[in-house]
Write a protein that holds these residues in place. Structure first.
Motif, PDB file in Angstrom:
ATOM      1  N   ILE A 552       0.662  -1.630  -0.175  1.00 14.72           N
ATOM      2  CA  ILE A 552       0.027  -0.133   0.046  1.00 14.72           C
ATOM      3  C   ILE A 552       1.116   1.323   0.078  1.00 14.72           C
ATOM      4  O   ILE A 552       0.196   2.403  -0.502  1.00 14.72           O
ATOM      5  N   ALA A 553       1.663   0.960   0.579  1.00 17.29           N
ATOM      6  CA  ALA A 553       3.075   2.598   0.601  1.00 17.29           C
ATOM      7  C   ALA A 553       3.574   2.670  -0.268  1.00 17.29           C
ATOM      8  O   ALA A 553       3.305   4.049  -0.927  1.00 17.29           O
ATOM      9  N   ARG A 554       3.898   1.210  -1.152  1.00 13.53           N
ATOM     10  CA  ARG A 554       4.089   1.474  -2.460  1.00 13.53           C
ATOM     11  C   ARG A 554       3.624   2.643  -3.429  1.00 13.53           C
ATOM     12  O   ARG A 554       4.222   3.539  -4.096  1.00 13.53           O
ATOM     13  N   ASP A 555       2.541   1.785  -3.142  1.00 17.85           N
ATOM     14  CA  ASP A 555       1.183   2.129  -4.664  1.00 17.85           C
ATOM     15  C   ASP A 555       0.699   3.757  -4.439  1.00 17.85           C
ATOM     16  O   ASP A 555       1.349   4.381  -5.195  1.00 17.85           O
ATOM     17  N   ILE A 556       0.900   3.908  -2.735  1.00 18.84           N
ATOM     18  CA  ILE A 556       0.836   5.499  -3.042  1.00 18.84           C
ATOM     19  C   ILE A 556       1.439   6.730  -2.795  1.00 18.84           C
ATOM     20  O   ILE A 556       1.363   7.324  -3.511  1.00 18.84           O
ATOM     21  N   HIS A 557       3.079   6.425  -2.945  1.00 22.21           N
ATOM     22  CA  HIS A 557       3.896   6.810  -2.831  1.00 22.21           C
ATOM     23  C   HIS A 557       3.993   6.571  -5.142  1.00 22.21           C
ATOM     24  O   HIS A 557       4.376   7.563  -5.970  1.00 22.21           O
ATOM     25  N   ARG A 575      -7.167  19.551 -16.726  1.00 26.12           N
ATOM     26  CA  ARG A 575      -5.944  18.619 -16.484  1.00 26.12           C
ATOM     27  C   ARG A 575      -6.123  18.318 -15.519  1.00 26.12           C
ATOM     28  O   ARG A 575      -5.494  17.672 -14.708  1.00 26.12           O
ATOM     29  N   LYS A 576      -5.657  19.457 -14.506  1.00 29.97           N
ATOM     30  CA  LYS A 576      -5.528  19.834 -13.238  1.00 29.97           C
ATOM     31  C   LYS A 576      -7.487  18.439 -12.281  1.00 29.97           C
ATOM     32  O   LYS A 576      -6.957  17.377 -11.735  1.00 29.97           O
ATOM     33  N   ASP A 577      -7.985  18.750 -12.735  1.00 26.12           N
ATOM     34  CA  ASP A 577      -9.128  18.036 -12.722  1.00 26.12           C
ATOM     35  C   ASP A 577      -9.559  16.859 -12.918  1.00 26.12           C
ATOM     36  O   ASP A 577      -9.533  15.820 -12.290  1.00 26.12           O
ATOM     37  N   MET A 578      -9.058  16.336 -14.211  1.00 26.04           N
ATOM     38  CA  MET A 578      -8.114  15.084 -14.457  1.00 26.04           C
ATOM     39  C   MET A 578      -7.772  14.253 -13.815  1.00 26.04           C
ATOM     40  O   MET A 578      -7.606  13.212 -13.997  1.00 26.04           O
ATOM     41  N   MET A 579      -6.533  14.849 -13.373  1.00 30.17           N
ATOM     42  CA  MET A 579      -4.994  14.044 -12.856  1.00 30.17           C
ATOM     43  C   MET A 579      -5.885  13.676 -11.376  1.00 30.17           C
ATOM     44  O   MET A 579      -5.903  12.769 -10.760  1.00 30.17           O
ATOM     45  N   ILE A 580      -7.053  14.574 -10.961  1.00 27.09           N
ATOM     46  CA  ILE A 580      -6.712  14.377  -9.423  1.00 27.09           C
ATOM     47  C   ILE A 580      -8.376  13.235  -9.048  1.00 27.09           C
ATOM     48  O   ILE A 580      -8.373  12.710  -8.339  1.00 27.09           O
ATOM     49  N   ARG A 581      -9.177  12.942 -10.339  1.00 26.83           N
ATOM     50  CA  ARG A 581     -10.011  11.934 -10.908  1.00 26.83           C
ATOM     51  C   ARG A 581      -9.230  10.943 -10.699  1.00 26.83           C
ATOM     52  O   ARG A 581      -9.687   9.727  -9.565  1.00 26.83           O
ATOM     53  N   GLU A 582      -7.882  10.654 -11.310  1.00 28.83           N
ATOM     54  CA  GLU A 582      -7.371   9.514 -11.520  1.00 28.83           C
ATOM     55  C   GLU A 582      -7.326   9.304 -10.243  1.00 28.83           C
ATOM     56  O   GLU A 582      -6.470   7.631  -9.827  1.00 28.83           O
ATOM     57  N   THR A 583      -6.314  10.165  -9.773  1.00 25.11           N
ATOM     58  CA  THR A 583      -5.815   9.824  -8.223  1.00 25.11           C
ATOM     59  C   THR A 583      -6.709   9.416  -7.645  1.00 25.11           C
ATOM     60  O   THR A 583      -6.604   8.300  -6.509  1.00 25.11           O
ATOM     61  N   LEU A 584      -7.827   9.778  -7.481  1.00 23.63           N
ATOM     62  CA  LEU A 584      -8.885   9.114  -6.471  1.00 23.63           C
ATOM     63  C   LEU A 584      -9.307   7.965  -6.909  1.00 23.63           C
ATOM     64  O   LEU A 584      -9.718   6.848  -6.178  1.00 23.63           O
ATOM     65  N   THR A 585      -9.474   7.707  -9.011  1.00 26.80           N
ATOM     66  CA  THR A 585      -9.550   6.357  -8.625  1.00 26.80           C
ATOM     67  C   THR A 585      -8.431   5.454  -9.104  1.00 26.80           C
ATOM     68  O   THR A 585      -8.114   4.370  -7.958  1.00 26.80           O
ATOM     69  N   ASP A 586      -7.189   6.062  -8.756  1.00 24.84           N
ATOM     70  CA  ASP A 586      -6.270   5.080  -7.684  1.00 24.84           C
ATOM     71  C   ASP A 586      -6.360   4.421  -5.715  1.00 24.84           C
ATOM     72  O   ASP A 586      -6.292   3.589  -6.421  1.00 24.84           O
ATOM     73  N   LEU A 587      -6.707   5.763  -6.149  1.00 26.86           N
ATOM     74  CA  LEU A 587      -7.450   5.406  -4.148  1.00 26.86           C
ATOM     75  C   LEU A 587      -7.924   4.051  -4.056  1.00 26.86           C
ATOM     76  O   LEU A 587      -7.663   3.363  -2.772  1.00 26.86           O
ATOM     77  N   ASP A 589      -8.791   2.427  -6.131  1.00 25.47           N
ATOM     78  CA  ASP A 589      -7.995   0.668  -6.373  1.00 25.47           C
ATOM     79  C   ASP A 589      -7.731   0.360  -5.029  1.00 25.47           C
ATOM     80  O   ASP A 589      -7.372  -1.211  -4.984  1.00 25.47           O
ATOM     81  N   ILE A 590      -6.732   1.026  -4.755  1.00 23.74           N
ATOM     82  CA  ILE A 590      -5.676   0.212  -3.488  1.00 23.74           C
ATOM     83  C   ILE A 590      -6.760  -0.075  -2.504  1.00 23.74           C
ATOM     84  O   ILE A 590      -6.238  -1.208  -1.701  1.00 23.74           O
ATOM     85  N   ILE A 591      -7.743   0.848  -1.831  1.00 28.44           N
ATOM     86  CA  ILE A 591      -8.605   0.007  -1.227  1.00 28.44           C
ATOM     87  C   ILE A 591      -9.318  -0.901  -1.893  1.00 28.44           C
ATOM     88  O   ILE A 591      -9.008  -1.765  -0.522  1.00 28.44           O
ATOM     89  N   ASN A 592      -9.755  -1.059  -2.403  1.00 26.78           N
ATOM     90  CA  ASN A 592     -10.561  -2.113  -3.386  1.00 26.78           C
ATOM     91  C   ASN A 592      -9.659  -3.256  -3.073  1.00 26.78           C
ATOM     92  O   ASN A 592      -9.421  -4.482  -2.913  1.00 26.78           O
ATOM     93  N   ASN A 593      -8.376  -3.306  -3.509  1.00 19.86           N
ATOM     94  CA  ASN A 593      -7.416  -4.470  -3.922  1.00 19.86           C
ATOM     95  C   ASN A 593      -7.365  -4.896  -2.192  1.00 19.86           C
ATOM     96  O   ASN A 593      -7.220  -5.803  -2.085  1.00 19.86           O
ATOM     97  N   ALA A 594      -6.780  -3.791  -0.915  1.00 21.15           N
ATOM     98  CA  ALA A 594      -6.024  -4.173   0.371  1.00 21.15           C
ATOM     99  C   ALA A 594      -7.619  -5.654   0.867  1.00 21.15           C
ATOM    100  O   ALA A 594      -7.884  -6.493   1.502  1.00 21.15           O
TER     101      ALA A 594
END
Length: 734
Positions: A552-557, A575-587, A589-594
């Motif tokens: 999880i730490a590696r994925d967040i980093h 661009r800023k909004d898109m990257m924030i949406r991507e970040t939320l999506t990744d977050l 995924d990290i939670i769902n994967n755990a």
């Protein structure tokens, strides 16, 4: 002894039991081989109001006996006395209370004993006369004569309880002595114990015959039985003196072990040859001195066993049993006869005191492992007793109700199976004090120890577990313990630690009341094995938790941090909004994967395609998405996360550095591997100039960590990234 060493303990014990039963049968035959009148005679009447009488008091008359069947009004019982007995040849003997004397050695002189035996012989001769006997019975001051024809054999049912008591005591003493000797044949202590048991049997058996006679025995038989009674008593003394000379600590050299036998043997010769004035000096004094010697030896042993707890425990149990049991017999029977005041209790009842000695020995084996015997010794004893019961029942059934041998044996076997086997288990629990520990409770305590964080609390719980399981008198740390083992013949138990926990030495089991046994050692092995497995399971669990945290730490980093940093420095609002949406999506995924370690392959790719297409659409880049799969599948967490990371990083690098017009993503799932390809038509780059630490290095690290291969090819026609790695577990759904 070499001859005996060839046989197994159960064979020797069975032979000893058979020999003793044969001797008991001989004694029973002698007791029954008497002319029987059916009168229960007493030297002193048991009346609430004392009454003067002559001869022997008639306490009762046996039912269906010659005395009960005589013609006329019948012999009155409980109100009359037998004053004389005569034969058809006009011989007549006036009877006195001394004629019912239990033990003739209570007389003062040997001459008195010889006269007593002669009188007994004369009375027995009259009883054996052909034509019956004449009984003179006094009632209300008048004497009346009754003609009675005695039965030639005394019924077994007429034998009093004291007969069976003495036979039982003799059998029990000899059996227990033979039992312990058969298990430890090479030791002097068990030999002396066997000798004492044999002496008790030799003494009790003859006494059972003559002390429970109806009126008289043939003088020669009486004299022989009395002699064997004396031989047995002194043999018991030799055995017990020899026992405490060598057990629990050897006090003298082997050359001196024969000294008690020589002294008491010489004394026995004096008694047999009647060289002394009377049995008080020729027999009773020897018995009293032998008892005093036993007490002195017990006291000496108590002194020399100081500092040896195991020996002191054995001495306390065995010495107390011998001093109390044999001492009570001497105090109530022998000593009063020496002083001329008569025995305090009946000799038949007093023999029960000897039973205390051997019951104490048996319980001492169970509680303190006397003579180094463990629970298996009782299994042998119970086995032999079961066989004996089977044979006795078979004989009884054949004699009484079942004529044929096969049905009798089958019925005996059934009775033993239904009655003795449950009784044997109950006796084992009572004698051995088997307290079965709850395996569920022990397992919970082991898990408590394993789940407690390392430190003092964990050590305290481990120690408390051992104290609960074995109840030792003391517990001390022992760093050099490798395996569970008995120490000092069971005085202590060594228990190793597990998983960094200390080992311990447990002293004096069950609060000091017994020694540790092989059963305890087996329980220690079970506990240490269970604890080691539990600690390994906990270690594996904690390792998995640490690895998940690291992921999880590696994925967040690698993802969240980088994307948030990019969004922070992005100048375009879209661009800023898109990257924030991507970040939320990744977050997400990290939670769902755990929380969902196994992901659907199709769902994961659909989610990933949606994310990638949004990126490429915003950048004006065409996307070609190709998937090859044999069907729906469940993808392990590590494999799914590697697929997402490689595809995302490859697409981001292409958009950032290559200015491509199109990107093709190919994912192929085989039976045991996943192959990824991300190709673009951008400007390309020189792979040799890429520095360690950028996205390519991260992708390569993820793929190689799963045992896969990673390859980058780039040129003027664009960049091609290929990755292939095995999938350990792919579960195909239907």
């Amino acid at each position: 002894m070499l001859l005996f060493s060839r046989f197994a303990p159960n064979v020797l014990l069975s032979a000893a039991v058979a020999l003793s039963v044969i001797l008991a049968a001989v004694m029973l035959g002698l007791a029954m081989d008497q002319r029987w009148l059916g009168l229960k005679l007493e030297a002193q009447p048991r009346l609430a109001i004392p009454a003067s009488f002559e001869g022997l008091w008639i306490d009762a008359i046996e039912h269906d006996s010659p005395a009960a069947e005589q013609p006329g009004a019948g012999i009155p019982a409980s109100v009359a006395s037998l004053v004389s007995i005569g034969g058809p040849d006009q011989r007549s003997i006036q009877l006195t209370p001394q004629d019912l004397m239990e033990e003739p050695d209570a007389l003062e002189t040997y001459a008195g004993m010889r006269a007593f035996f002669a009188r007994q012989d004369e009375i027995a001769g009259i009883l054996r006369s052909i034509g019956g006997v004449e009984l003179g019975v006094a009632f209300l001051g008048e004497t009346q004569t009754y003609s009675v024809s005695p039965k030639h054999q005394r019924p077994v049912t007429s034998l009093p309880p004291s007969f069976w008591m003495q036979i039982g005591v003799g059998l029990a003493g000899f059996w227990l002595g033979a039992w312990i000797w058969s298990l430890r044949r090479g030791e002097w202590a068990t030999r002396f114990l066997l000798l004492a048991g044999a002496g008790l049997m030799i003494s009790a058996f003859p006494a059972a015959v003559y002390s429970t006679r109806e009126l008289a025995l043939p003088g020669r038989l009486f004299s022989v039985l009395s002699t064997f009674n004396h031989i047995g008593a002194l043999t018991f003394g030799v055995g017990m003196i020899g026992l405490f000379l060598v057990y629990p600590r050897r006090l003298v050299s082997p050359n001196w072990l024969a000294f008690p036998a020589v002294i008491l043997g010489a004394w026995q010769v004096v008694d047999i040859l009647q060289l002394a004035d009377g049995p008080g000096l020729g027999f009773h004094l020897a018995v009293v001195l032998a008892m005093l010697a036993i007490v002195v030896l017990v006291a000496i042993q108590f002194k020399v066993t100081r500092g040896h707890p195991r020996d002191r425990a054995a001495l306390a149990w065995l010495g107390l049993a011998v001093v109390v049991g044999a001492g009570a017999f001497v105090a109530t029977v022998i000593a009063p006869n020496v002083l001329g005041i008569g025995a305090f209790v009946s000799q038949g009842e007093a023999f029960l005191f000897f039973l205390l000695v051997y019951v104490g020995v048996a319980l001492g084996v169970a509680r303190y492992r006397l003579f180094q015997l463990d629970e298996w010794a009782f299994r042998i004893l119970f086995y032999v007793v079961g066989v004996l019961l089977l044979l006795v029942l078979d004989a009884i059934l054949i004699v009484t109700i079942v004529d044929e041998r096969a049905p009798a044996f089958a019925l005996s076997l059934l009775i033993v199976a239904l009655a003795w086997l449950p009784l044997r288990d109950m006796l084992a629990r009572l004698v051995l004090r088997r307290a079965e520990l709850s395996r569920g409770n022990l397992f919970r305590q082991v898990m408590d120890v394993a789940l407690t964080p390392p430190g003092r609390d964990q050590q305290a719980r481990w120690r408390a577990l051992l104290e609960n399981a074995f109840r030792p008198l003391s517990v001390t740390a022992a760093a050099d313990v490798q395996d569970p083992a008995l120490i000092d013949d069971g005085l202590a138990l060594a228990v190793p630690g597990a998983g960094g926990l200390p080992g311990y030495r447990l002293d004096y089991a069950d609060g000091g009341r017994k020694l540790f046994s092989l059963r305890d050692a087996e329980l220690a092995v079970e506990l240490t094995t269970m604890l080691a497995n539990a600690l390994e399971s906990r270690e594996a669990y904690e390792k998995g938790v640490a690895e998940e945290r690291e992921r999880i730490a590696r994925d967040i980093h690698d993802n969240i941090g980088v994307q948030l940093m990019g969004a922070l420095h992005s100048r375009g609002l879209a661009r800023k909004d898109m990257m924030i949406r991507e970040t939320l999506t990744d977050l997400r995924d990290i939670i769902n994967n755990a929380s969902n370690p196994d992901l659907s392959f199709d769902e994961m790719l659909a989610d990933l395609r949606s994310q990638i297409s949004e990126h490429l659409f915003a950048a004006g880049v065409k996307m070609k998405w190709e998937v090859e799969s044999a069907g729906p599948a469940i993808l392990p967490l590590a494999a799914a996360h590697t697929v997402r990371s490689v595809v995302r990083e490859a697409v981001q690098n292409a958009l950032k550095h290559g200015q491509p017009k199109s990107i093709r993503v190919t994912v192929r799932l085989d039976e045991d591997a996943i192959a990824l390809t991300v190709a673009d038509d951008g400007s390309g780059f020189d792979p040799s100039s890429v520095q360690t630490g950028n996205g390519l290095a991260n992708m390569q690290a993820r793929v190689t960590s799963l045992g896969g291969r990673f390859n980058v090819a780039s040129g003027v026609e664009g960049t091609r990234i290929e990755a292939r790695f095995p999938v350990d577990i792919v579960r195909i759904t239907q």
